[in-house]
Write a protein that holds these residues in place. Structure first.
Motif, PDB file in Angstrom:
ATOM      1  N   UNK A 115      45.833  75.650  18.978  1.00 49.06           N
ATOM      2  CA  UNK A 115      45.335  74.525  18.174  1.00 49.06           C
ATOM      3  C   UNK A 115      46.480  73.670  17.654  1.00 49.06           C
ATOM      4  N   UNK A 116      47.581  74.313  17.309  1.00 50.76           N
ATOM      5  CA  UNK A 116      48.754  73.565  16.835  1.00 50.76           C
ATOM      6  C   UNK A 116      49.285  72.645  17.920  1.00 50.76           C
ATOM      7  N   UNK A 117      49.406  73.164  19.132  1.00 54.88           N
ATOM      8  CA  UNK A 117      49.899  72.347  20.237  1.00 54.88           C
ATOM      9  C   UNK A 117      48.911  71.228  20.572  1.00 54.88           C
ATOM     10  N   UNK A 118      47.634  71.515  20.472  1.00 51.63           N
ATOM     11  CA  UNK A 118      46.627  70.472  20.750  1.00 51.63           C
ATOM     12  C   UNK A 118      46.711  69.371  19.689  1.00 51.63           C
ATOM     13  N   UNK A 119      46.870  69.773  18.429  1.00 49.48           N
ATOM     14  CA  UNK A 119      46.976  68.812  17.336  1.00 49.48           C
ATOM     15  C   UNK A 119      48.183  67.891  17.532  1.00 49.48           C
ATOM     16  N   UNK A 120      49.346  68.489  17.844  1.00 46.04           N
ATOM     17  CA  UNK A 120      50.558  67.693  18.035  1.00 46.04           C
ATOM     18  C   UNK A 120      50.419  66.804  19.264  1.00 46.04           C
ATOM     19  N   UNK A 121      49.859  67.352  20.340  1.00 45.26           N
ATOM     20  CA  UNK A 121      49.669  66.561  21.549  1.00 45.26           C
ATOM     21  C   UNK A 121      48.781  65.360  21.308  1.00 45.26           C
ATOM     22  N   UNK A 133      46.839  71.065  30.481  1.00 49.38           N
ATOM     23  CA  UNK A 133      47.877  71.520  31.399  1.00 49.38           C
ATOM     24  C   UNK A 133      49.233  71.618  30.724  1.00 49.38           C
ATOM     25  N   UNK A 134      49.523  70.652  29.842  1.00 46.92           N
ATOM     26  CA  UNK A 134      50.799  70.672  29.119  1.00 46.92           C
ATOM     27  C   UNK A 134      50.877  71.903  28.215  1.00 46.92           C
ATOM     28  N   UNK A 135      49.792  72.217  27.508  1.00 43.05           N
ATOM     29  CA  UNK A 135      49.770  73.373  26.611  1.00 43.05           C
ATOM     30  C   UNK A 135      49.957  74.664  27.398  1.00 43.05           C
ATOM     31  N   UNK A 136      49.231  74.803  28.505  1.00 41.07           N
ATOM     32  CA  UNK A 136      49.332  76.019  29.317  1.00 41.07           C
ATOM     33  C   UNK A 136      50.754  76.209  29.839  1.00 41.07           C
ATOM     34  N   UNK A 162      59.198  80.333  15.978  1.00 41.44           N
ATOM     35  CA  UNK A 162      60.263  79.565  16.612  1.00 41.44           C
ATOM     36  C   UNK A 162      59.850  79.145  18.025  1.00 41.44           C
ATOM     37  N   UNK A 163      59.140  80.013  18.717  1.00 40.34           N
ATOM     38  CA  UNK A 163      58.686  79.694  20.076  1.00 40.34           C
ATOM     39  C   UNK A 163      57.633  78.589  20.060  1.00 40.34           C
ATOM     40  N   UNK A 164      56.660  78.693  19.147  1.00 39.99           N
ATOM     41  CA  UNK A 164      55.636  77.653  19.086  1.00 39.99           C
ATOM     42  C   UNK A 164      56.255  76.345  18.600  1.00 39.99           C
ATOM     43  N   UNK A 165      57.293  76.457  17.763  1.00 42.33           N
ATOM     44  CA  UNK A 165      58.003  75.255  17.315  1.00 42.33           C
ATOM     45  C   UNK A 165      58.690  74.547  18.463  1.00 42.33           C
ATOM     46  N   UNK A 166      59.287  75.315  19.364  1.00 40.18           N
ATOM     47  CA  UNK A 166      59.929  74.705  20.526  1.00 40.18           C
ATOM     48  C   UNK A 166      58.886  74.082  21.447  1.00 40.18           C
ATOM     49  N   UNK A 167      57.740  74.759  21.598  1.00 42.18           N
ATOM     50  CA  UNK A 167      56.682  74.215  22.447  1.00 42.18           C
ATOM     51  C   UNK A 167      56.174  72.877  21.912  1.00 42.18           C
ATOM     52  N   UNK A 168      55.971  72.775  20.589  1.00 41.56           N
ATOM     53  CA  UNK A 168      55.488  71.506  20.036  1.00 41.56           C
ATOM     54  C   UNK A 168      56.541  70.413  20.157  1.00 41.56           C
ATOM     55  N   UNK A 169      57.817  70.798  20.157  1.00 43.22           N
ATOM     56  CA  UNK A 169      58.875  69.797  20.315  1.00 43.22           C
ATOM     57  C   UNK A 169      58.900  69.204  21.715  1.00 43.22           C
ATOM     58  N   UNK A 170      58.297  69.917  22.684  1.00 44.63           N
ATOM     59  CA  UNK A 170      58.320  69.472  24.074  1.00 44.63           C
ATOM     60  C   UNK A 170      56.961  68.966  24.564  1.00 44.63           C
ATOM     61  N   UNK A 171      55.955  68.963  23.693  1.00 41.70           N
ATOM     62  CA  UNK A 171      54.592  68.640  24.119  1.00 41.70           C
ATOM     63  C   UNK A 171      54.472  67.231  24.679  1.00 41.70           C
ATOM     64  N   UNK A 172      55.307  66.301  24.197  1.00 41.32           N
ATOM     65  CA  UNK A 172      55.234  64.901  24.655  1.00 41.32           C
ATOM     66  C   UNK A 172      56.189  64.609  25.803  1.00 41.32           C
TER      67      UNK A 172
END
Length: 324
Positions: A115-121, A133-136, A162-172
């Motif tokens: 949900x965090x990655x979806x929100x940021x995306x 696809x980006x989240x997966x 820290x891992x989810x933080x890095x993922x959200x930094x790369x979502x865009x």
């Protein structure tokens, strides 16, 4: 200044910088009466080129995080100017091409990782199959399982955050990525994985700017390094440029004490009945001035380490710059 027209080859410098800073300073008042001025950033000037990985080193309180916050528009500079991807700080179109992982990221703890990655995306305008696809892909990239991604963040460990933080930094799919202590809270396996991700970003032509206290990671990952001490950039360049071509010798000697060898060796240590250290004098002079009872066990050619460079520069510059 206009953005570079093409992306540089990984590790190669583009003719135009992805990040350019000139005389950047930040001061603020503190104390009960606001009568003391603190300057965490003092006249910083540097360039980071497209496609390179740049590591910013410095002791605690050196101003590394303040510099990132100024560049990202979180904090206003007191003086100086800077550009990101060829545009002045604060440009909305440029912000959409940036990624940022804070040292201590804060998330809505009742959201799940997914949900965090979806929100940021969605904040970046992503939706539908592209976002899914980006989240997966990012969950796989940072090493978070689907089961973990469905758990609320309040149940995450520091390393998982820290891992989810890095993922959200790369979502865009950013062009310029800022990472503030990206290895913080990770075990050795996690650190290795983050290093691999940074190397992948470099291979994709992304520009990565990160702060770190872990010198071994900086040596492995960075094309160039900057050293910030008390808010001032005191050194900047590649490892070869900073450490130079100057070579030194280390020796191991038996039959003599550290005190007897103090005029010949520095950084000496006692190892059983032997003394190890670095030569202070030329090799010929060293062998000629060894005590008669001493036996030279080993002599090796070495280069100055990044840790030694870091410690020497920090000691040299700390105290030179006083709060105004």
């Amino acid at each position: 200044m206009q953005p570079a027209a093409t992306t540089a080859e990984p590790g190669r410098q583009s003719p135009l910088p992805a990040l350019a800073v000139e005389g950047l300073s930040k001061s603020f008042r503190t104390g009960f009466w606001l009568n003391r001025v603190v300057s965490p950033l003092r006249g910083c000037t540097l360039e980071v080129f497209a496609g390179e990985t740049f590591g910013l080193l410095g002791p605690n309180g050196a101003g590394k995080t303040t510099l990132l916050k100024v560049l990202l528009g979180i904090v206003r500079p007191s003086a100086g100017k800077a550009t990101l991807l060829g545009q002045p700080l604060g440009d909305a179109a440029v912000k959409a091409r940036l990624g940022y992982l804070p040292e201590n990221p804060y998330f809505y703890e009742y959201l799940t990782g997914e949900e965090t990655l979806r929100f940021v995306g969605e904040l970046f305008g992503l939706s539908g199959g592209v976002l899914a696809g980006r989240i997966s892909g990012l969950l796989d990239r940072v090493g978070l399982s689907r089961e973990a991604a469905r758990r609320p963040l309040r149940k995450y460990s520091k390393g998982m955050l820290q891992r989810i933080g890095l993922a959200q930094a790369l979502i865009n799919d950013p062009q310029l990525v800022f990472l503030d202590e990206p290895m913080s809270g990770l075990d050795p396996a996690g650190r290795r994985q983050i290093r691999e991700i940074i190397l992948q970003l470099r291979a994709e032509g992304k520009t990565v700017f990160f702060n770190s206290h872990i010198l071994t990671d900086v040596e492995v990952l960075c094309d160039r390094i900057g050293l910030l001490v008390q808010g001032a950039l005191v050194s900047c360049g590649s490892l070869g440029e900073l450490l130079g071509t100057e070579q030194t010798y280390s020796a191991e000697v038996a039959g003599a004490s550290i005190a007897q060898l103090s005029h010949l060796l520095s950084h000496s240590e006692q190892c059983g009945e032997r003394v190890r250290g670095r030569l202070k004098v030329p090799v010929a002079q060293f062998t000629a001035q060894l005590p008669p009872q001493a036996v030279l066990i080993d002599l090796k050619l070495e280069r100055r380490s990044l840790e030694e460079f870091f410690q020497a520069k920090v000691a040299e510059h700390q105290g030179r710059v006083l709060d105004t």
